[in-house]
Design a protein around this motif. Structure first.
Motif, PDB file in Angstrom:
ATOM      1  N   PHE A 148       0.735  -1.164   0.336  1.00  0.00           N
ATOM      2  CA  PHE A 148      -0.113   0.033   0.036  1.00  0.00           C
ATOM      3  C   PHE A 148       0.801   1.035   0.271  1.00  0.00           C
ATOM      4  CE2 PHE A 148      -2.397  -3.431   1.490  1.00  0.00           C
ATOM      5  CZ  PHE A 148      -4.251  -3.253   1.050  1.00  0.00           C
ATOM      6  N   ASP A 149       0.213   2.454  -0.807  1.00  0.00           N
ATOM      7  CA  ASP A 149       1.575   2.841  -1.131  1.00  0.00           C
ATOM      8  C   ASP A 149       1.278   4.653  -0.081  1.00  0.00           C
ATOM      9  OD1 ASP A 149       2.829   5.990  -2.309  1.00  0.00           O
ATOM     10  OD2 ASP A 149       1.224   5.344  -3.517  1.00  0.00           O
ATOM     11  N   VAL A 150       2.440   3.872   1.220  1.00  0.00           N
ATOM     12  CA  VAL A 150       3.115   5.269   2.386  1.00  0.00           C
ATOM     13  C   VAL A 150       3.259   6.203   2.068  1.00  0.00           C
ATOM     14  CG1 VAL A 150       2.148   3.209   4.488  1.00  0.00           C
ATOM     15  CG2 VAL A 150       4.497   3.408   3.149  1.00  0.00           C
ATOM     16  N   PRO A 178      -6.064   4.083  -1.215  1.00  0.00           N
ATOM     17  CA  PRO A 178      -7.509   2.696  -1.040  1.00  0.00           C
ATOM     18  C   PRO A 178      -7.527   1.596  -1.537  1.00  0.00           C
ATOM     19  CG  PRO A 178      -7.080   5.079  -2.727  1.00  0.00           C
ATOM     20  CD  PRO A 178      -6.136   5.094  -2.296  1.00  0.00           C
ATOM     21  N   SER A 179      -6.107   1.144  -2.238  1.00  0.00           N
ATOM     22  CA  SER A 179      -6.505   0.112  -3.305  1.00  0.00           C
ATOM     23  C   SER A 179      -6.400  -1.441  -2.523  1.00  0.00           C
ATOM     24  CB  SER A 179      -5.227  -0.011  -3.822  1.00  0.00           C
ATOM     25  OG  SER A 179      -4.101  -0.335  -2.986  1.00  0.00           O
ATOM     26  N   ALA A 184       1.915  -2.849   5.681  1.00  0.00           N
ATOM     27  CA  ALA A 184       2.521  -1.105   5.065  1.00  0.00           C
ATOM     28  C   ALA A 184       0.948  -0.477   5.623  1.00  0.00           C
ATOM     29  CB  ALA A 184       1.918  -1.192   3.436  1.00  0.00           C
ATOM     30  N   HIS A 185       0.831   0.367   7.352  1.00  0.00           N
ATOM     31  CA  HIS A 185       0.685   0.659   7.294  1.00  0.00           C
ATOM     32  C   HIS A 185       1.107   1.585   9.013  1.00  0.00           C
ATOM     33  CE1 HIS A 185      -3.565   1.699   9.676  1.00  0.00           C
ATOM     34  NE2 HIS A 185      -4.010   1.055   9.370  1.00  0.00           N
ATOM     35  N   LEU A 186       0.817   2.781   8.581  1.00  0.00           N
ATOM     36  CA  LEU A 186       1.852   3.841   9.372  1.00  0.00           C
ATOM     37  C   LEU A 186       0.882   4.664  10.564  1.00  0.00           C
ATOM     38  CD1 LEU A 186       2.823   6.189   6.599  1.00  0.00           C
ATOM     39  CD2 LEU A 186       3.817   4.683   7.106  1.00  0.00           C
ATOM     40  N   ARG A 221       3.357   8.030  -0.568  1.00  0.00           N
ATOM     41  CA  ARG A 221       1.952   9.083  -1.093  1.00  0.00           C
ATOM     42  C   ARG A 221       1.163   9.705   0.169  1.00  0.00           C
ATOM     43  NH1 ARG A 221      -2.454   9.929  -5.085  1.00  0.00           N
ATOM     44  NH2 ARG A 221      -3.312  12.029  -4.425  1.00  0.00           N
ATOM     45  N   GLU A 222       1.169   8.691   1.200  1.00  0.00           N
ATOM     46  CA  GLU A 222       0.728   8.999   1.872  1.00  0.00           C
ATOM     47  C   GLU A 222       1.428  10.065   3.591  1.00  0.00           C
ATOM     48  OE1 GLU A 222      -1.057   5.978   4.650  1.00  0.00           O
ATOM     49  OE2 GLU A 222      -1.106   7.475   6.619  1.00  0.00           O
ATOM     50  N   GLN A 223       3.108   9.500   2.813  1.00  0.00           N
ATOM     51  CA  GLN A 223       3.846  10.768   3.588  1.00  0.00           C
ATOM     52  C   GLN A 223       3.839  12.103   3.182  1.00  0.00           C
ATOM     53  OE1 GLN A 223       5.673  10.296   6.777  1.00  0.00           O
ATOM     54  NE2 GLN A 223       6.285   7.686   6.523  1.00  0.00           N
ATOM     55  N   SER A 224       4.130  12.594   2.163  1.00  0.00           N
ATOM     56  CA  SER A 224       3.601  13.725   2.026  1.00  0.00           C
ATOM     57  C   SER A 224       2.354  14.207   1.373  1.00  0.00           C
ATOM     58  CB  SER A 224       4.040  13.733  -0.011  1.00  0.00           C
ATOM     59  OG  SER A 224       3.496  12.648  -0.543  1.00  0.00           O
ATOM     60  N   HIS A 225       1.061  13.365   1.606  1.00  0.00           N
ATOM     61  CA  HIS A 225      -0.204  13.875   1.695  1.00  0.00           C
ATOM     62  C   HIS A 225      -0.706  13.407   2.916  1.00  0.00           C
ATOM     63  CE1 HIS A 225       1.063  13.945  -2.351  1.00  0.00           C
ATOM     64  NE2 HIS A 225       0.307  14.932  -2.667  1.00  0.00           N
ATOM     65  N   PRO A 226      -0.461  13.768   4.256  1.00  0.00           N
ATOM     66  CA  PRO A 226      -1.209  13.416   5.389  1.00  0.00           C
ATOM     67  C   PRO A 226      -2.675  13.311   5.251  1.00  0.00           C
ATOM     68  CG  PRO A 226      -0.105  15.054   5.175  1.00  0.00           C
ATOM     69  CD  PRO A 226       0.127  15.451   4.764  1.00  0.00           C
ATOM     70  N   GLU A 227      -3.260  13.939   4.461  1.00  0.00           N
ATOM     71  CA  GLU A 227      -4.606  13.632   4.675  1.00  0.00           C
ATOM     72  C   GLU A 227      -5.483  12.275   4.004  1.00  0.00           C
ATOM     73  OE1 GLU A 227      -6.949  16.635   4.582  1.00  0.00           O
ATOM     74  OE2 GLU A 227      -5.207  18.099   6.489  1.00  0.00           O
ATOM     75  N   TRP A 228      -4.313  11.866   3.264  1.00  0.00           N
ATOM     76  CA  TRP A 228      -4.156  10.792   1.916  1.00  0.00           C
ATOM     77  C   TRP A 228      -4.188   8.958   2.588  1.00  0.00           C
ATOM     78  CZ3 TRP A 228      -1.742   7.165  -0.614  1.00  0.00           C
ATOM     79  CH2 TRP A 228      -1.997   6.382  -2.042  1.00  0.00           C
ATOM     80  N   GLY A 229      -5.160   8.545   2.204  1.00  0.00           N
ATOM     81  CA  GLY A 229      -4.995   6.615   2.548  1.00  0.00           C
ATOM     82  C   GLY A 229      -5.306   6.305   1.126  1.00  0.00           C
TER      83      GLY A 229
END
Lengths: 173, 93
Positions: free
Chosen positions: A65-67, A79-80, A96-98, A69-77
């Motif tokens: 899972f794309d963590v 969705p796949s 993969a879970h922050l 991108r989440e690092q740079s966009h903290p309000e996004w998770g």
């Protein structure tokens, strides 16, 4: 049929400052009506699938899972979703879970997705069969869940229908 | 994990556990606990007669609260938590 003798504290392990983000929020707008589908088979005849929100993926064959991108966009998770073959063990999976410490899940994936236990229950006749694949998502999602409504959930439902699953246990991490 | 939230979000059938996040079916390596939780979930799935049926699992996490609370959290704050901490710090500055 069921009597709740014990009421657990839903917020026991949640940081106190987070509690207002969850408590008393009610249903999502447009989702106020009860959701209900009767379970029409006997459990011992039913095929059951599992879904975890722990961000589990197959280490050698699937993208995490794309963590990043989440690092740079903290309000996004991300969705796949991932389909996980039944019986995958700790050597097969990544997590993969922050938002959680994933060490215990990595050591014993059954605490998030008990697919081997479900297979055992099938072999004992407690359920009819375990699905050939189970499912994983990453539980941290953007507030409005638009991608989930339009893509993730319909795709998982289609996969469950392909598997002819009779029931799904949703296991939030 | 948070059955009160599941009720508010209109989950049709709910099993509540008072376990640390990331430990939905119990402790790593504890196959007895994991089986008890999964079997309860299956019984509620198949046996609940009405919307909103909630059954809570009667087991206290066998680790002191402070220790368990620390243990479930990631080593580094998640990005959104880090952002909230920074915003709070900025508002106080």
């Amino acid at each position: 049929m069921f009597r709740n003798l014990v009421i657990v504290d839903s917020y026991r392990f949640l940081p106190r400052s987070f509690r207002p983000n969850y408590e008393g929020r009610g249903p999502f707008r447009g989702e106020e009506e009860p959701v209900w589908a009767p379970f029409e088979k006997r459990l011992e005849e039913a095929k059951i699938a599992l879904l975890t929100s722990a961000g589990v993926f197959m280490r050698d064959s699937q993208q995490p899972f794309d963590v990043e991108r989440e690092q740079s966009h903290p309000e996004w998770g991300d969705p796949s979703w991932r389909a996980l073959p039944a019986g995958a063990g700790s050597g097969d999976i990544g997590v993969a879970h922050l938002h959680i410490n994933t060490a215990d899940i990595q050591a014993d994936p059954e605490i998030a997705l008990p697919s081997r236990l479900l297979a055992r229950l099938a072999s004992e006749g407690v359920i009819g069969a375990a699905a050939e694949s189970h499912f994983a998502v990453m539980g941290y999602q953007e507030r409005h869940l638009n991608d989930w409504r339009e893509k993730t959930a319909p795709e998982i439902v289609a996969a469950l229908r392909d598997e002819q699953a009779d029931g799904l246990i949703l296991a939030p991490a | 994990m948070m059955p009160a939230v599941a009720e508010e979000r209109r989950a049709p059938r709910i099993v509540g556990v008072e376990f640390p996040f990331g430990h939905t079916f119990g402790m790593a390596g504890d196959k007895v606990m994991q089986r008890r939780v999964l079997e309860l979930a299956l019984r509620v799935l198949a046996g609940a007669a009405t919307f909103g049926t909630r059954v809570d699992f009667d087991l206290e996490w066998p680790v002191p609260l402070r220790e368990a609370y620390r243990a479930w959290q990631p080593a580094e704050p998640s990005p959104i938590v880090r952002k909230l901490i920074e915003a709070r710090r900025d508002s106080k500055a």
